[in-house]
Every structure is written in structure tokens, then in C-alpha cells.
Design a protein around this motif. Structure first.
Motif, PDB file in Angstrom:
ATOM      1  N   ASP A  17      25.196  36.774  43.942  1.00 54.71           N
ATOM      2  CA  ASP A  17      24.561  36.931  42.631  1.00 54.71           C
ATOM      3  C   ASP A  17      24.639  38.367  42.119  1.00 54.71           C
ATOM      4  N   LEU A  18      25.151  39.262  42.938  1.00 50.95           N
ATOM      5  CA  LEU A  18      25.265  40.672  42.555  1.00 50.95           C
ATOM      6  C   LEU A  18      26.708  40.981  42.199  1.00 50.95           C
ATOM      7  N   SER A  19      26.908  41.564  41.042  1.00 52.03           N
ATOM      8  CA  SER A  19      28.264  41.871  40.585  1.00 52.03           C
ATOM      9  C   SER A  19      28.892  42.968  41.439  1.00 52.03           C
ATOM     10  N   THR A  20      30.188  42.840  41.644  1.00 53.49           N
ATOM     11  CA  THR A  20      30.928  43.878  42.364  1.00 53.49           C
ATOM     12  C   THR A  20      31.447  44.946  41.399  1.00 53.49           C
ATOM     13  N   LEU A 182      28.794  48.973  50.383  1.00 56.52           N
ATOM     14  CA  LEU A 182      29.762  48.979  49.290  1.00 56.52           C
ATOM     15  C   LEU A 182      30.183  47.526  49.051  1.00 56.52           C
ATOM     16  N   HIS A 183      29.688  46.976  47.957  1.00 54.94           N
ATOM     17  CA  HIS A 183      29.828  45.539  47.665  1.00 54.94           C
ATOM     18  C   HIS A 183      31.169  45.266  47.000  1.00 54.94           C
ATOM     19  N   LEU A 184      32.131  44.859  47.811  1.00 57.06           N
ATOM     20  CA  LEU A 184      33.500  44.615  47.366  1.00 57.06           C
ATOM     21  C   LEU A 184      33.740  43.121  47.201  1.00 57.06           C
ATOM     22  N   GLY A 185      34.445  42.750  46.121  1.00 58.88           N
ATOM     23  CA  GLY A 185      34.797  41.351  45.905  1.00 58.88           C
ATOM     24  C   GLY A 185      35.960  40.929  46.779  1.00 58.88           C
ATOM     25  N   TYR A 239      20.964  50.427  49.872  1.00 63.12           N
ATOM     26  CA  TYR A 239      21.426  50.335  48.488  1.00 63.12           C
ATOM     27  C   TYR A 239      22.698  49.491  48.481  1.00 63.12           C
ATOM     28  N   VAL A 240      22.758  48.513  47.588  1.00 62.13           N
ATOM     29  CA  VAL A 240      23.958  47.693  47.425  1.00 62.13           C
ATOM     30  C   VAL A 240      24.672  48.166  46.169  1.00 62.13           C
ATOM     31  N   ILE A 241      25.847  48.748  46.346  1.00 59.83           N
ATOM     32  CA  ILE A 241      26.563  49.383  45.246  1.00 59.83           C
ATOM     33  C   ILE A 241      27.837  48.601  44.922  1.00 59.83           C
ATOM     34  N   PRO A 242      28.079  48.268  43.660  1.00 58.90           N
ATOM     35  CA  PRO A 242      29.336  47.599  43.291  1.00 58.90           C
ATOM     36  C   PRO A 242      30.525  48.492  43.618  1.00 58.90           C
ATOM     37  N   ALA A 243      31.543  47.900  44.279  1.00 62.46           N
ATOM     38  CA  ALA A 243      32.623  48.737  44.820  1.00 62.46           C
ATOM     39  C   ALA A 243      34.016  48.363  44.332  1.00 62.46           C
ATOM     40  N   ASP A 244      34.129  47.436  43.372  1.00 63.77           N
ATOM     41  CA  ASP A 244      35.462  47.066  42.899  1.00 63.77           C
ATOM     42  C   ASP A 244      36.126  48.193  42.108  1.00 63.77           C
ATOM     43  N   ASP A 245      35.338  49.042  41.472  1.00 62.33           N
ATOM     44  CA  ASP A 245      35.843  50.208  40.734  1.00 62.33           C
ATOM     45  C   ASP A 245      35.506  51.445  41.570  1.00 62.33           C
ATOM     46  N   LYS A 246      36.526  52.040  42.174  1.00 61.59           N
ATOM     47  CA  LYS A 246      36.278  53.143  43.122  1.00 61.59           C
ATOM     48  C   LYS A 246      35.611  54.347  42.468  1.00 61.59           C
ATOM     49  N   ALA A 247      36.063  54.718  41.276  1.00 57.67           N
ATOM     50  CA  ALA A 247      35.497  55.898  40.610  1.00 57.67           C
ATOM     51  C   ALA A 247      34.018  55.690  40.300  1.00 57.67           C
ATOM     52  N   MET A 248      33.670  54.507  39.831  1.00 56.45           N
ATOM     53  CA  MET A 248      32.279  54.223  39.500  1.00 56.45           C
ATOM     54  C   MET A 248      31.420  54.097  40.754  1.00 56.45           C
ATOM     55  N   CYS A 249      31.992  53.525  41.796  1.00 50.18           N
ATOM     56  CA  CYS A 249      31.272  53.398  43.063  1.00 50.18           C
ATOM     57  C   CYS A 249      30.899  54.785  43.592  1.00 50.18           C
ATOM     58  N   ARG A 250      31.834  55.702  43.559  1.00 48.01           N
ATOM     59  CA  ARG A 250      31.568  57.066  44.041  1.00 48.01           C
ATOM     60  C   ARG A 250      30.511  57.754  43.184  1.00 48.01           C
ATOM     61  N   TYR A 251      30.603  57.563  41.873  1.00 48.77           N
ATOM     62  CA  TYR A 251      29.643  58.186  40.962  1.00 48.77           C
ATOM     63  C   TYR A 251      28.232  57.658  41.205  1.00 48.77           C
TER      64      TYR A 251
END
Length: 290
Positions: A17-20, A182-185, A239-251
């Protein structure tokens, strides 16, 4: 926006239910620019923390294969003094490590005061990979475990409690414990692994188990949910962080870290003893007269 509050886990977790991907937009260039700014702030904070000599940080990073853990660590911590951050990658236990309990190698890798230590894969492998492949536990030669069939639900509940107690103990002694998933799809993972296979310069990153472990994707997701729910606390949060976008995940990751450091308002340069402070001009004059 408080990323810390947005992505901190409190209660039940349903990864499906959490977006990646993050639910806000930012250009890659802006995300990189803001990350560089945050990284510099973290570097300055670490210098103060080292001088203050009361706190340290344990940053735990978990994620499925190809989630971007290595590159995240490189980009987020690149502005910190090389002596101020230590990265520990835990692979298959050595023969020496297997002569001790499963947390021993993590205890000896804890950060010194004033420093950041990053666990790239962590003590949680003992309730994740070992949960999917319980035969791994047999290598620990536990007296009460004769076969994989002896490893029941109560065994894992006990491990959750042991890990929580470990983290609370180090937290009580000045270690700030922060844990990130790091929540990867699954489709994004497939794309990244195919990229490793298609470009020769990335071949070294590939391991056959990256493909084999995809067969257990649903099991890993279920065990991550259970692990995070049972071990996320106010003092040692997940913390569950969306990880499909690497730049945004790091930020997002760096922003959370910056928010936590900002709350440590007592961190600062220590005062010199009066006997030294009152005589600074004399020491300066003595050096000038040499």
C-alpha cells in the motif's frame, strides 16, 4: 514538510500500500543540489558532534537487492570528514564470527562517540534472510536447535526482542539509532538487474542470487513488514522510504537525518578550562616570540 514524520513507522505496515515513488515532484537537478547542501550541513554537524564527544549515530540501511544502498551512502555522506563516518557491510559470517552470538559482530562495529557508522545490511539480516532460509540458523550451533524444524514462531519473537533490547541499550548510552528500509518496486529491481547484465562495466555488481532471491519476493516483503512493525520504536525508529527514484530517495533520506540532527541542540564546541582560557594570549605571545 517534515520527512521524518511522513516516513516514520508507527504501527502496522503494508508495503504493497506504500508507493515506491514519492508523492511530490522535484526535478533531478534540484534533488541533487539540495542533497549536496544537506550533505555539507551534516559534515559541519559531525565536526561539532566529534568535539562535543557525547553522541554518535548508527544508521541502519536495509532493502532488497539493487535498492541503491551503496550509492546512497556514497552521495549522502561524501561531505563528511573521512574519519567521521565508518561504513560496515555485513556479509556471510566468518568462522570467527560464528564462534560468538549473532549480535557480537554488530556490537564490535558500533560507532565511537562523535562519529557516524552506517550498517549496509544489518543485524536485521538475522530475521530476514535467515527467516526466508532458516537453515542458515543451523550454522550458529545453538544448543536448543537441532534442525530447521525446531525454528518456530517463538524463536523469531525472541530474536525481535533481543534486537530491540540491543538497540535500546546502545541508545541509552548515547548512540542515535535510525533504521531505513529502501522500498524498491519489483519491476524497478528487475530493470536495475537487467542493466547490470547488459552493461559490461556493471557486470561486477551482479550475483546469481540477485535473480534467485526474486523467487522469494513476497516472503521477504511479509517478513520486512513484521520486522519493521515489531522493532520500530520512538527511540529507535524505522523509516520506509520510496526507492524507485534514486535521487529522490537520497534526498529524503538525507532530509530525515538532517531533521534528527537539528533536534540535538546541546551539541556544540566544549568550553576550554579556565586555566587555559585565561592564558590564551600568553600562549599566543610565546609562539610569536619563537
Amino acid at each position: 514538510m517534515s520527512f521524518e514524520n511522513k516516513y516514520k513507522v508507527s504501527g502496522k505496515v503494508k508495503l504493497k500500500d506504500l508507493s515506491t515513488l514519492p508523492d511530490f515532484e522535484m526535478s533531478p537537478k534540484k534533488a541533487i543540489r539540495k542533497l549536496e547542501e544537506i550533505s555539507r550541513h551534516l559534515g559541519k554537524f559531525q565536526e561539532l558532534m566529534y568535539a562535543h564527544n557525547r553522541y554518535s549515530f548508527l544508521i541502519c540501511i536495509q532493502g532488497m537487492d539493487a535498492a541503491g544502498k551503496d550509492s546512497l551512502i556514497r552521495e549522502v555522506f561524501k561531505s563528511i570528514n573521512a574519519r567521521g563516518v565508518v561504513v560496515q557491510s555485513f556479509k556471510k559470517p566468518t568462522s570467527t564470527e560464528l564462534e560468538h552470538d549473532y549480535l557480537w559482530r554488530h556490537y564490535v562495529a558500533l560507532p565511537e562517540k562523535g562519529k557516524f557508522t552506517v550498517f549496509n545490511r544489518t543485524h536485521y539480516e538475522n530475521v530476514l534472510v535467515s527467516r526466508v532460509h532458516p537453515e542458515i540458523v543451523l550454522q550458529e550451533r545453538l544448543p536448543q536447535i537441532k534442525s530447521a524444524s525446531d525454528i518456530d514462531a517463538s524463536f523469531w519473537e525472541k530474536r525481535y526482542k533481543e534486537i530491540a533490547n540491543f538497540e535500546q541499550h546502545v541508545s541509552n548510552n548515547g548512540v542515535i539509532v535510525l533504521k531505513f528500509f529502501l522500498h524498491l518496486g519489483k519491476e524497478e529491481q528487475k530493470r536495475r538487474i537487467l542493466r547490470r547484465l547488459s552493461k559490461e562495466k556493471h557486470h561486477w555488481k551482479f550475483a546469481p542470487e540477485d535473480v534467485r532471491e526474486r523467487e522469494f519476493w513476497d516472503e521477504y516483503q511479509a517478513y520486512y513488514e513484521e520486522t519493521i512493525e515489531k522493532t520500530s520504536t520512538e527511540t529507535c525508529p524505522w523509516y520506509v522510504i520510496p526507492a524507485d527514484d534514486k535521487a529522490m530517495c537520497r534526498y529524503i533520506f538525507a532530509s530525515i537525518l538532517l531533521e534528527v540532527t537539528a533536534r540535538l541542540t546541546d551539541v556544540g564546541l566544549p568550553e576550554l578550562p579556565d586555566g587555559i582560557k585565561d592564558n590564551l594570549s600568553k600562549y599566543k605571545e610565546r609562539l610569536l616570540q619563537e
